[in-house]
Design a protein around this motif. Structure first.
Motif, PDB file in Angstrom:
ATOM      1  N   THR A   1       6.233 -11.874  10.453  1.00 49.95           N
ATOM      2  CA  THR A   1       5.012 -12.331  11.121  1.00 49.95           C
ATOM      3  C   THR A   1       3.907 -11.279  11.141  1.00 49.95           C
ATOM      4  O   THR A   1       2.911 -11.454  11.838  1.00 49.95           O
ATOM      5  N   SER A   2       4.076 -10.189  10.397  1.00 53.68           N
ATOM      6  CA  SER A   2       3.088  -9.104  10.402  1.00 53.68           C
ATOM      7  C   SER A   2       2.697  -8.726   8.983  1.00 53.68           C
ATOM      8  O   SER A   2       3.395  -9.038   8.015  1.00 53.68           O
ATOM      9  N   ASP A   3       1.581  -8.019   8.864  1.00 50.83           N
ATOM     10  CA  ASP A   3       1.185  -7.434   7.584  1.00 50.83           C
ATOM     11  C   ASP A   3       1.897  -6.091   7.435  1.00 50.83           C
ATOM     12  O   ASP A   3       2.024  -5.335   8.401  1.00 50.83           O
ATOM     13  N   ILE A   4       2.350  -5.785   6.225  1.00 51.71           N
ATOM     14  CA  ILE A   4       3.139  -4.570   5.982  1.00 51.71           C
ATOM     15  C   ILE A   4       2.508  -3.757   4.848  1.00 51.71           C
ATOM     16  O   ILE A   4       2.113  -4.315   3.816  1.00 51.71           O
ATOM     17  N   THR A   5       2.403  -2.459   5.055  1.00 54.89           N
ATOM     18  CA  THR A   5       2.008  -1.550   3.976  1.00 54.89           C
ATOM     19  C   THR A   5       3.211  -0.699   3.589  1.00 54.89           C
ATOM     20  O   THR A   5       3.838  -0.072   4.455  1.00 54.89           O
ATOM     21  N   PHE A   6       3.543  -0.700   2.319  1.00 57.34           N
ATOM     22  CA  PHE A   6       4.601   0.159   1.788  1.00 57.34           C
ATOM     23  C   PHE A   6       3.916   1.306   1.043  1.00 57.34           C
ATOM     24  O   PHE A   6       3.310   1.088  -0.003  1.00 57.34           O
ATOM     25  N   ASP A   7       3.991   2.484   1.607  1.00 51.30           N
ATOM     26  CA  ASP A   7       3.302   3.643   1.026  1.00 51.30           C
ATOM     27  C   ASP A   7       4.327   4.510   0.294  1.00 51.30           C
ATOM     28  O   ASP A   7       5.029   5.327   0.896  1.00 51.30           O
ATOM     29  N   PHE A   8       4.405   4.341  -1.020  1.00 52.65           N
ATOM     30  CA  PHE A   8       5.379   5.077  -1.829  1.00 52.65           C
ATOM     31  C   PHE A   8       4.923   6.509  -2.106  1.00 52.65           C
ATOM     32  O   PHE A   8       5.678   7.309  -2.659  1.00 52.65           O
ATOM     33  N   THR A   9       3.679   6.828  -1.735  1.00 55.35           N
ATOM     34  CA  THR A   9       3.192   8.197  -1.940  1.00 55.35           C
ATOM     35  C   THR A   9       3.653   9.121  -0.811  1.00 55.35           C
ATOM     36  O   THR A   9       3.469  10.334  -0.892  1.00 55.35           O
ATOM     37  N   LYS A  10       4.217   8.552   0.250  1.00 48.44           N
ATOM     38  CA  LYS A  10       4.644   9.339   1.403  1.00 48.44           C
ATOM     39  C   LYS A  10       6.137   9.120   1.708  1.00 48.44           C
ATOM     40  O   LYS A  10       6.531   8.908   2.843  1.00 48.44           O
ATOM     41  N   GLY A  11       6.905   9.110   0.643  1.00 48.51           N
ATOM     42  CA  GLY A  11       8.354   8.966   0.830  1.00 48.51           C
ATOM     43  C   GLY A  11       8.783   7.585   1.273  1.00 48.51           C
ATOM     44  O   GLY A  11       9.626   7.439   2.170  1.00 48.51           O
ATOM     45  N   ASN A  12       8.217   6.567   0.647  1.00 51.00           N
ATOM     46  CA  ASN A  12       8.575   5.187   0.952  1.00 51.00           C
ATOM     47  C   ASN A  12       8.327   4.827   2.425  1.00 51.00           C
ATOM     48  O   ASN A  12       9.147   4.197   3.083  1.00 51.00           O
ATOM     49  N   GLU A  13       7.188   5.227   2.939  1.00 56.74           N
ATOM     50  CA  GLU A  13       6.834   4.929   4.326  1.00 56.74           C
ATOM     51  C   GLU A  13       6.438   3.462   4.472  1.00 56.74           C
ATOM     52  O   GLU A  13       5.738   2.906   3.619  1.00 56.74           O
TER      53      GLU A  13
END
Length: 258
Positions: free
Chosen positions: A71-83
């Protein structure tokens, strides 16, 4: 007050979709029909649920475990160790207990298995494959007014065809359009019970709709509450599509929440 939802069956009549997930997890408007049922209860202040799971019960547990991700928007930041960053985290104010009540357990057995989670209090009970605009406040008020062990919601599903009236000699007497008076009252779930109902259930092989409800009838402990609004089960793909169309058109009668 708690609401118990039966969600453990195989859903064989809608096997086109239930082969991949439990029937209550089949989606209407991108959310499981189980969620729709819970939202209906929650609109009347019911915020604690006990799910009687069985077939593919892990799917239900995993869905609730990741509810805020759904039910939320998600950001997957692979530049910061898969944050992983969750935006606008949203979750319902519910307490949900998912109980594995067994793969082949009958409906009565599933109810018996969640006795300890219910405790010594009045509770709602329904099926995980139908929606309706049942007024839970009025249902509960009626249940408390008669002092019996159980209350079962009933609905006149009517006929979906025109009716032919036939004379005693076999001659056609008249044609008329279908009417809400045609058809019989059926059990649509949305029931209320006192803890004494557990004494009517033997074990896993007990079918709730037979011995327990039959026992209440025998003892004069079951009352009927007639629902005159909307109700629809989801036994077939056609019925699923009907509910989907109502939801997508913004005309879902069971949507009692904002």
């Amino acid at each position: 007050m708690k609401a118990v939802i039966l969600a453990g069956g195989f859903g064989t009549r809608i096997s086109e979709e239930s082969q991949f997930k439990p029937k209550p997890m089949i989606e209407i408007g991108e959310m499981p029909i189980l969620w729709h049922i819970m939202k209906t209860y929650a609109s009347f202040g019911v915020d604690e649920f006990i799910i009687c799971a069985g077939y593919k019960q892990h799917v239900i547990k995993e869905w609730f475990a990741d509810y805020f991700l759904h039910t939320s928007d998600i950001t997957f930041d692979f530049t910061k160790g898969n944050e992983m960053i969750v935006h606008n985290k949203h979750a319902e104010a519910w307490k949900v207990t998912v109980v594995d009540t067994g793969l082949n357990t009958q409906t009565g057995g599933r109810v018996k298995r969640i006795k300890d989670y219910v405790g010594d209090e009045t509770f709602f009970l329904t099926y995980g494959d139908a929606v309706g605009d049942v007024n839970m406040d009025e249902l509960l008020k009626y249940h408390k007014s008669h002092g019996k062990i159980g209350t079962m919601s009933m609905y006149n599903f009517g006929q979906n065809k025109g009716v032919v009236e036939v004379g005693n000699d076999g001659s056609i007497a008249a044609f008329r359009e279908k009417s809400d008076l045609d058809g019989d009252l059926i059990n649509i779930g949305f029931m209320v019970f006192e803890p004494a109902i557990f004494d009517y259930i033997d074990g896993d092989t007990t079918v709730f709709e037979k011995e327990p409800l039959g026992g209440l009838v025998r003892d004069g402990e079951l009352m009927g509450y007639t629902h005159r609004g909307f109700w629809q089960c989801m036994d077939t793909v056609r019925e699923k599509q009907k509910l989907e169309n109502l939801w997508n058109a913004g005309n879902a009668p069971w949507k009692l929440w904002d």
